[in-house]
Design a protein around this motif. Sequence first.
Motif, PDB file in Angstrom:
ATOM      1  N   UNK A   1       0.240  -7.713  20.023  1.00 47.62           N
ATOM      2  CA  UNK A   1      -0.413  -7.612  18.821  1.00 47.62           C
ATOM      3  C   UNK A   1      -1.036  -8.424  18.020  1.00 47.62           C
ATOM      4  N   UNK A   2      -1.328  -9.668  19.160  1.00 45.13           N
ATOM      5  CA  UNK A   2      -2.405 -10.440  18.964  1.00 45.13           C
ATOM      6  C   UNK A   2      -2.255 -11.529  17.297  1.00 45.13           C
TER       7      UNK A   2
ATOM      8  N   UNK B   1      -7.275 -14.526  20.381  1.00 45.52           N
ATOM      9  CA  UNK B   1      -5.973 -14.698  20.654  1.00 45.52           C
ATOM     10  C   UNK B   1      -5.733 -15.840  22.112  1.00 45.52           C
ATOM     11  N   UNK B   2      -6.695 -15.653  23.042  1.00 48.27           N
ATOM     12  CA  UNK B   2      -6.568 -16.552  24.364  1.00 48.27           C
ATOM     13  C   UNK B   2      -7.404 -18.005  23.670  1.00 48.27           C
TER      14      UNK B   2
ATOM     15  N   UNK C   1      -0.073 -12.004  27.295  1.00 48.55           N
ATOM     16  CA  UNK C   1       1.346 -10.855  27.532  1.00 48.55           C
ATOM     17  C   UNK C   1      -0.137  -9.822  27.474  1.00 48.55           C
ATOM     18  N   UNK C   2      -0.128  -8.571  28.342  1.00 51.62           N
ATOM     19  CA  UNK C   2      -0.933  -7.251  28.519  1.00 51.62           C
ATOM     20  C   UNK C   2      -2.827  -8.090  27.794  1.00 51.62           C
ATOM     21  N   UNK C   3      -3.072  -9.064  28.636  1.00 47.33           N
ATOM     22  CA  UNK C   3      -4.813  -9.169  28.023  1.00 47.33           C
ATOM     23  C   UNK C   3      -5.753  -8.220  28.269  1.00 47.33           C
TER      24      UNK C   3
ATOM     25  N   UNK D   1     -13.189 -16.004  33.475  1.00 49.06           N
ATOM     26  CA  UNK D   1     -12.427 -17.185  32.372  1.00 49.06           C
ATOM     27  C   UNK D   1     -11.402 -17.216  32.380  1.00 49.06           C
ATOM     28  N   UNK D   2     -10.485 -16.723  31.986  1.00 52.29           N
ATOM     29  CA  UNK D   2      -9.068 -17.755  31.432  1.00 52.29           C
ATOM     30  C   UNK D   2      -9.342 -18.457  32.606  1.00 52.29           C
ATOM     31  N   UNK D   3      -9.073 -17.292  34.159  1.00 54.95           N
ATOM     32  CA  UNK D   3      -8.746 -17.917  35.528  1.00 54.95           C
ATOM     33  C   UNK D   3      -9.465 -19.518  35.491  1.00 54.95           C
TER      34      UNK D   3
END
Lengths: 295, 428, 617
Positions: C451-452, C526-527, C541-543, C558-560
Amino acid sequence: MVDYIQIAWQGLVSGFAYALIGLALVMVYKTARILNFAAGTMAGISGFLAHWWAAEQDIPFGLAILFALIMTGAGTYVVERLTVRPLVKLGDFLPIVIMTLGVEEFLANVSLLWWGGTARRYRVPGDIDRINWLIGDFRLNAWHLVVAITTFVTLSIVGYIINQTELGLGMKAFAEDQDAAKLMGIKESTVSIWTWVLSALVGGVTGIVFAPVLFLQQDYMNIIFIKGFVAAILGGFLSLSGGVAGGLLLGELEAFTIKWAPREFAAALPVVIVFIVLLIRPHGLFTREKGHERV
Amino acid sequence: MKSKLWKLLAIFAVLGLVAAGCGDDDDSSSSSASESSSSESSSSESSSSEDSSSESAEEECELARGVTDDKILFGSSQPMTGNLAALGEQAVLAMEVTRDRINEGGGINGRMIEFIVQDDAYNPEKTVSNAQYFIEQENVFAIWASIGSATLKAALPLHDESNTPSLFPWAQDLSFYDVNNHPLFFSVNPPAYAQTKGFGNYLVDNFGTDGVKVGLMTINSVDGEQTVQGYKDSTGGDLLVDEQTWERDSTTYGPQILSFIDSGVTDVYVGTGDTQFAQFLLEADQLGLEARFWGSTGTISANTIELAGELSEGAYGVNVISSATGDKPGLNAYREAMFAAGAEEAQISTASLLAYTGGLVLEEMLTLAGECLTVESFVAAGETIKDFDTGGIMRPLNFSAENHLGNNDVIILQVQDGAWEELVVGQE
Amino acid sequence: MSNNAEIQENALQRAGIPLPKFLKKNHYFGFLGILLVYLLAGTYSEYSQTIMNTIIFAIIGASLIVVFGMAGQLTLGHTIFVAAGVFLSANITTVWSRGLETEIPIAFGVAFLLGLLIGFPSLRVNELYLALATFAVAFVGVQVLFEWKQFSGGGSGKPVGKLELFGYEFSRGPTLVRIALVLMLITFWIVGNYQDGRTGRAWNALRTSETAARAAGLPVAWLKILCFAIGGGLAAIGGVLYAHTLRFAIPENYGVSLSIIVVLALIIGGKHRLMGAVLGAAFVKWLPELSRDVQEYEGLIYGGTLIILTLIAPDGLVGMFEWLGDRIKNAIPSNKDEIVGSTSVSASALPLESTFLAPLSSSEPKGNLIVRDAAVAFGGVKAVDGVSFEIPAGGVTGLIGSNGAGKTTLFNAITGHVKGATGQFILDGTEISQKPIHTRALAGVGRTFQNLNLHDDLNVLEHALLGLDRNIGYGRIAESFRLPWVLREERKAHYLAAELLDHMDLLEYWDEKVEDLPYGLQKRVDVVRALAANPSILLLDEPAAGLPTAEALEMMKKVQEYATHISAGVLIIEHNVELVADVSDRILVLDAGKTIADGTPEEVTRNEQVIAAYLGT
């Protein structure tokens, strides 16, 4: 031995006042998350009204009380509609607390303009507040007995409303989860207004029944309010019976610490003890911590 | 670059201001110098006009601040809200009565009396702020009838620095009476210290020392300690067995009473106001404390008897002034005037009587000061007052250059048949 | 060095992000305002008492912003610090015969230490209960003052001595007002520096989401205690001035009602802005002054105004003025260009020679996580029941399972967000079992939340800066005075945050408050917050929850990329099995708190147990 019973009884009588006001505060807080800073002044005005009806309008004692309570309830209804309702939508509780402070100032001034600063005696039928019975070595004041009975009756009525009526159900639902309750079709405005009125009536009863004890003067219920606030937190602001228990506990605490504690610490000790209790049980004595925070 | 320029400008501005600020210091000190020189000149003029008293003054008279040809303005900081609101109301009523009496008699030397009241809710911060308001915005002549030692203590430096008399308050701190420190302070209210000392002496004189045990209950504030000390310095000092204090926000005196019962006291001195004393009597009865009860100045009012009912019968009082309900010419006149002004029974009390009596002396001082009313002539006039008759409210008052407290009387009273009766006037 | 500075400044300018400066526009306005009062102090000397009281309460309000406005600690005991300042002042001027040069440092120092002590309850209790705990402190404090007769003069109080500075005596009146204004300038400047610095960001973060603040590695407990200490110290300075205004110190003045007034004033004015402290103080002190003629009705006026203000300005007077200002601004057509983030700073400009982030080309893969016998029980329910696995460094691992399988709880056990977890957790050779959340965060654990838990009131850039906090190299004392290296470090941090935002396609929203953003963008913030901390292992957590697949894929890519860039490992909980299979090297499957599969995506998706429990046909 009797000495302790005497002290305990004295503490209990003060405790009744704290318990009732604590109950009134918790009631509003549980349902609406609002801390009503005007509760003390409102209770005081109820007392003044009862006296006004009886002494200046020559209405019989009991009827005067009834009229006073009706006026209290009606006044609260109006104030709630005008001031609290519009703010509730915002969700942030701080403005509402400030608003109750504003109501308190306002009402205090009205009370001063109407009745002035002089203390008055609230006369009860037969002057029974001046009658003391001797039971062995134990002294019982007749009016204190009336206070005890009144407290018991009030708590019972409130308990009945909370547990056996639809309103009470609504109040409990709102206390648990506001959004879910709304989704279930319970009208928030109805629950809110009647919670406030009920709270004001409890406060009013307290103001009236303690008027012979404290005399009718400006701000006479203010200290009771502060102690009621402390008591409510001691009990954990989210439990009605906790608020009541907290009040009784605080009364006893005060009575016994002044008896035993050295003079220097007597005033501070009850507060220190409350403080320590909070450190040990951060959510008050009688409230269960609400599960785990969902992350 | 631009930001550096701004920074430089800012620094120069600050330096310039600091310099300007220091410069203003000289201005303010020079203006106070000119004030003192003008007051010097007016005092020299007033002494010369006194020499040629019967002739109309040919020299100019520089009237004091707050004084014009037809008006004298006073300021009064009162607790009009909060739990001492009753006292403020009573004092103001007495002041109105005084003002009306003086003005209806044509004023003093042709000048009418006027006063402004401001609420301080017994908060010294407000008292100080009110004092500044009175002195610098309203330009009053003097501050009259303040209530409370804590509040006056805070404002007194401001009064003194601005050459403003502090007149006839209901305040009892020992430091006020030192004429060297506070030459502009006048009072008819003896210090709390003297009151309990008088009580202690009276107790021994009339009840002896055998089996007598004394308890004191005082407030934890400015006067409280002086009250206790006064008792300890009396002949009955050794009889003290129990000292209790009370808070302004107490709801009950049960614990203190139970302690007194435990200590076996025969006499209890209660240093409170009238409402608290009534409650104390009630609770003492409930808990079975059997003793003689001695109320302090603040407890002696008709309202005490009204609130406590029969339980007040036989209670003693230690006052600095006669009972407001007594039968003496001065008291009768006071009550007549108060009721005419709309007072309730409950407002016939020490607070209003004290202000009223101070008003009598004030009237005398203003009259004696003469046409040329300055602070100096006013103070000098006050110091000449001897044997001033208050119609029995107090014993004749005497002031002098070393003593601005006209009355050092302690009066012992008792509630008899539902009214306060005097037992002794002038207890030392 | 200057080369870097220029690169950073240019980049920030192109992105439209204002450079961290020593003084901002607000400072100049504030300074002008104070200047005005300074110059007029002589003219309006008959109001000097009220002006003094306003200044003093503004200073106290500013100190309360530190405790309440920023760190969110509701305190009803703040005036104990004021009382400390008052009585220290009384004693120092009379007993030691010293002046302000002694009073101010000692008042600040003593109150600071007192605040460290008083801050402790805030670690145990929250919100309403903290209000009571602090109420208790104030109440007891006054009693202590009463009894400590040597220090306070008991009930009678103590006089305050002369007003002097280094032996030079000042008269009261306008001069005292000017001295007070200078002190106000200094305290406001210091509080403002915190607002613009990392400690202010940290306080705001802990106020809006304590959970996330801990996860970002912020030392929440110390921050809470510190806010009381600093706020207390500043309040004591107000106390010194108060002593010189009242000239007499009496214990009974400093009780709970004064504490309530002080909090009330700040809430009325607006608790997040220094201007709010001024407006609030002005309201509380000038309303009585201006209503002297109708004093009988002051309660009606004051109470009525409070009621009306809360109805029309729930964010305080400052909020009301800002709202008006916004309306005016929107009404005026502006020729400001849309902030275009896409052009300026491109991903390829990532400074491989950055002195800030670890040199990346030569970095070792991180994120080797060993979990042994992890177990979490809630009452009788075993949410996680003896889970063991090892994640290789630098890899991407998926964690799937049906709802209630225990995935988030396992995460919480790893990050420390759940109490009572047993088992061993080792990250890159360092044991992190039983350690508090922020210690694990500092050891390299980063995470996002289901929940962010974003920080309302903070903008996107500030979220990134939060993550960077641990690497920002200046101490709190330097921050108070905004010393030169503070600006350098802030600029560097802003630049790096901007880069990260740009990489995640968030740069154009840098100034938006996160609560105003659409859900998808919020997830990205959040990320970003987690990535900015340069974690060794990133727990997602469940992005992709709630996002359309295309957007989810884009974000995962992008995260990778970034994770590879910083050589971090990634552990990702997801329900979208395709997505997980796409990005992961390995997949773990949980069911009813136990692992039922652990292998490559192909292996796992063909595993019969997994299909039965989770995937279906």
